[in-house]
Design a protein around this motif. Structure first.
Motif, PDB file in Angstrom:
ATOM      1  N   GLY A   1      -1.419  50.009  -4.265  1.00 47.36           N
ATOM      2  CA  GLY A   1      -2.623  50.756  -4.607  1.00 47.36           C
ATOM      3  C   GLY A   1      -3.307  50.236  -5.853  1.00 47.36           C
ATOM      4  N   ASN A   2      -2.624  49.445  -6.655  1.00 47.80           N
ATOM      5  CA  ASN A   2      -3.193  48.920  -7.890  1.00 47.80           C
ATOM      6  C   ASN A   2      -3.616  47.464  -7.783  1.00 47.80           C
ATOM      7  N   ILE A   3      -3.598  46.908  -6.605  1.00 48.05           N
ATOM      8  CA  ILE A   3      -4.042  45.527  -6.450  1.00 48.05           C
ATOM      9  C   ILE A   3      -5.553  45.481  -6.611  1.00 48.05           C
TER      10      ILE A   3
ATOM     11  N   ASP B   1      -7.590  49.936 -16.659  1.00 45.16           N
ATOM     12  CA  ASP B   1      -7.348  51.369 -16.538  1.00 45.16           C
ATOM     13  C   ASP B   1      -5.868  51.741 -16.606  1.00 45.16           C
ATOM     14  N   GLY B   2      -4.977  50.785 -16.676  1.00 46.96           N
ATOM     15  CA  GLY B   2      -3.551  51.094 -16.756  1.00 46.96           C
ATOM     16  C   GLY B   2      -3.017  51.599 -15.431  1.00 46.96           C
ATOM     17  N   VAL B   3      -2.447  52.777 -15.448  1.00 48.75           N
ATOM     18  CA  VAL B   3      -1.831  53.333 -14.244  1.00 48.75           C
ATOM     19  C   VAL B   3      -2.725  54.381 -13.598  1.00 48.75           C
ATOM     20  N   SER B   4      -4.038  54.243 -13.738  1.00 48.94           N
ATOM     21  CA  SER B   4      -4.937  55.283 -13.259  1.00 48.94           C
ATOM     22  C   SER B   4      -4.939  55.416 -11.738  1.00 48.94           C
ATOM     23  N   HIS B   5      -4.658  54.340 -11.035  1.00 47.61           N
ATOM     24  CA  HIS B   5      -4.622  54.411  -9.576  1.00 47.61           C
ATOM     25  C   HIS B   5      -3.238  54.850  -9.120  1.00 47.61           C
ATOM     26  N   CYS B   6      -3.188  55.695  -8.141  1.00 42.30           N
ATOM     27  CA  CYS B   6      -1.948  56.106  -7.473  1.00 42.30           C
ATOM     28  C   CYS B   6      -0.939  56.728  -8.439  1.00 42.30           C
ATOM     29  N   ARG B   7      -1.377  57.663  -9.229  1.00 44.11           N
ATOM     30  CA  ARG B   7      -0.469  58.320 -10.174  1.00 44.11           C
ATOM     31  C   ARG B   7       0.627  59.101  -9.468  1.00 44.11           C
ATOM     32  N   LEU B   8       0.307  59.674  -8.316  1.00 42.49           N
ATOM     33  CA  LEU B   8       1.295  60.448  -7.575  1.00 42.49           C
ATOM     34  C   LEU B   8       2.428  59.551  -7.085  1.00 42.49           C
ATOM     35  N   ALA B   9       2.095  58.363  -6.596  1.00 44.30           N
ATOM     36  CA  ALA B   9       3.129  57.435  -6.143  1.00 44.30           C
ATOM     37  C   ALA B   9       3.990  56.971  -7.317  1.00 44.30           C
ATOM     38  N   LEU B  10       3.372  56.763  -8.469  1.00 44.45           N
ATOM     39  CA  LEU B  10       4.126  56.372  -9.660  1.00 44.45           C
ATOM     40  C   LEU B  10       5.068  57.488 -10.098  1.00 44.45           C
ATOM     41  N   ALA B  11       4.572  58.718 -10.110  1.00 46.20           N
ATOM     42  CA  ALA B  11       5.412  59.853 -10.497  1.00 46.20           C
ATOM     43  C   ALA B  11       6.567  60.020  -9.516  1.00 46.20           C
ATOM     44  N   PHE B  12       6.306  59.852  -8.223  1.00 48.13           N
ATOM     45  CA  PHE B  12       7.357  59.947  -7.215  1.00 48.13           C
ATOM     46  C   PHE B  12       8.420  58.875  -7.439  1.00 48.13           C
ATOM     47  N   ALA B  13       7.988  57.648  -7.687  1.00 45.10           N
ATOM     48  CA  ALA B  13       8.932  56.545  -7.874  1.00 45.10           C
ATOM     49  C   ALA B  13       9.788  56.749  -9.117  1.00 45.10           C
ATOM     50  N   VAL B  14       9.168  57.148 -10.202  1.00 47.19           N
ATOM     51  CA  VAL B  14       9.924  57.351 -11.442  1.00 47.19           C
ATOM     52  C   VAL B  14      10.887  58.525 -11.296  1.00 47.19           C
ATOM     53  N   LEU B  15      10.447  59.614 -10.681  1.00 52.27           N
ATOM     54  CA  LEU B  15      11.306  60.779 -10.488  1.00 52.27           C
ATOM     55  C   LEU B  15      12.503  60.440  -9.603  1.00 52.27           C
ATOM     56  N   MET B  16      12.260  59.736  -8.508  1.00 54.93           N
ATOM     57  CA  MET B  16      13.365  59.360  -7.621  1.00 54.93           C
ATOM     58  C   MET B  16      14.334  58.402  -8.313  1.00 54.93           C
ATOM     59  N   ASP B  17      13.814  57.500  -9.138  1.00 54.96           N
ATOM     60  CA  ASP B  17      14.694  56.604  -9.902  1.00 54.96           C
ATOM     61  C   ASP B  17      15.576  57.391 -10.864  1.00 54.96           C
ATOM     62  N   LEU B  18      14.963  58.311 -11.601  1.00 55.02           N
ATOM     63  CA  LEU B  18      15.738  59.099 -12.565  1.00 55.02           C
ATOM     64  C   LEU B  18      16.801  59.949 -11.880  1.00 55.02           C
ATOM     65  N   LEU B  19      16.400  60.661 -10.834  1.00 59.32           N
ATOM     66  CA  LEU B  19      17.371  61.489 -10.119  1.00 59.32           C
ATOM     67  C   LEU B  19      18.464  60.647  -9.472  1.00 59.32           C
ATOM     68  N   GLY B  20      18.081  59.501  -8.932  1.00 56.28           N
ATOM     69  CA  GLY B  20      19.060  58.639  -8.289  1.00 56.28           C
ATOM     70  C   GLY B  20      20.068  58.063  -9.258  1.00 56.28           C
ATOM     71  N   VAL B  21      19.603  57.605 -10.412  1.00 54.34           N
ATOM     72  CA  VAL B  21      20.516  57.030 -11.401  1.00 54.34           C
ATOM     73  C   VAL B  21      21.421  58.107 -11.980  1.00 54.34           C
ATOM     74  N   ILE B  22      20.875  59.281 -12.258  1.00 51.47           N
ATOM     75  CA  ILE B  22      21.703  60.378 -12.774  1.00 51.47           C
ATOM     76  C   ILE B  22      22.766  60.764 -11.757  1.00 51.47           C
ATOM     77  N   SER B  23      22.373  60.899 -10.502  1.00 50.54           N
ATOM     78  CA  SER B  23      23.326  61.254  -9.450  1.00 50.54           C
ATOM     79  C   SER B  23      24.383  60.171  -9.272  1.00 50.54           C
ATOM     80  N   LEU B  24      23.968  58.941  -9.314  1.00 49.48           N
ATOM     81  CA  LEU B  24      24.897  57.817  -9.163  1.00 49.48           C
ATOM     82  C   LEU B  24      25.907  57.789 -10.302  1.00 49.48           C
ATOM     83  N   LEU B  25      25.436  57.940 -11.529  1.00 44.27           N
ATOM     84  CA  LEU B  25      26.340  57.910 -12.674  1.00 44.27           C
ATOM     85  C   LEU B  25      27.277  59.120 -12.697  1.00 44.27           C
TER      86      LEU B  25
END
Length: 109
Positions: free
Chosen positions: A69-71, A6-30
């Motif tokens: 959540g994907n185990i 199913d790919g990333v079908s489980h816990c999509r909200l946690a995945l979106a949160f993690a990716v968003l925080m990574d993007l914002l964090g790297v942009i802010s850091l740079l």
């Protein structure tokens, strides 16, 4: 029958949160490292660096939630319950009842 992946079908909200925080964090850091951000003589680069690091650390919580959540292949509680599971449940409930019920033996508490 083979199981469909199913790919990333489980816990999509946690995945979106993690990716968003990574993007914002790297942009802010740079931005904090490379941009000259002075307003009225104050440098805000350090603030952006610390904020970026904090956001990247917060994203780690999202990645852990998404990964756990994907185990696949974990046994459910019903499958674990057998002769031993029922005995453990009875022991746990009797112990918790003894702890919850207040003692009224007349001695001061």
């Amino acid at each position: 029958m083979a199981r469909k992946y199913d790919g990333v079908s489980h816990c999509r909200l946690a995945l979106a949160f993690a990716v968003l925080m990574d993007l914002l964090g790297v942009i802010s850091l740079l931005l904090g490292v490379f941009a000259q951000l002075e307003i009225k003589g104050r440098d805000f680069g350090d603030l952006l660096v610390y904020t970026g690091v904090l956001l990247v650390l917060l994203s780690m919580a999202g990645w852990v939630m998404w990964y756990s959540g994907n185990i696949e292949g974990l046994t459910s509680k019903k499958e674990l319950r057998g002769a031993m599971g029922g005995a453990v449940d009875r022991l746990a409930s009797s112990l918790s009842r003894r702890i919850r019920i207040p003692r009224t033996d007349g001695s001061p508490t």
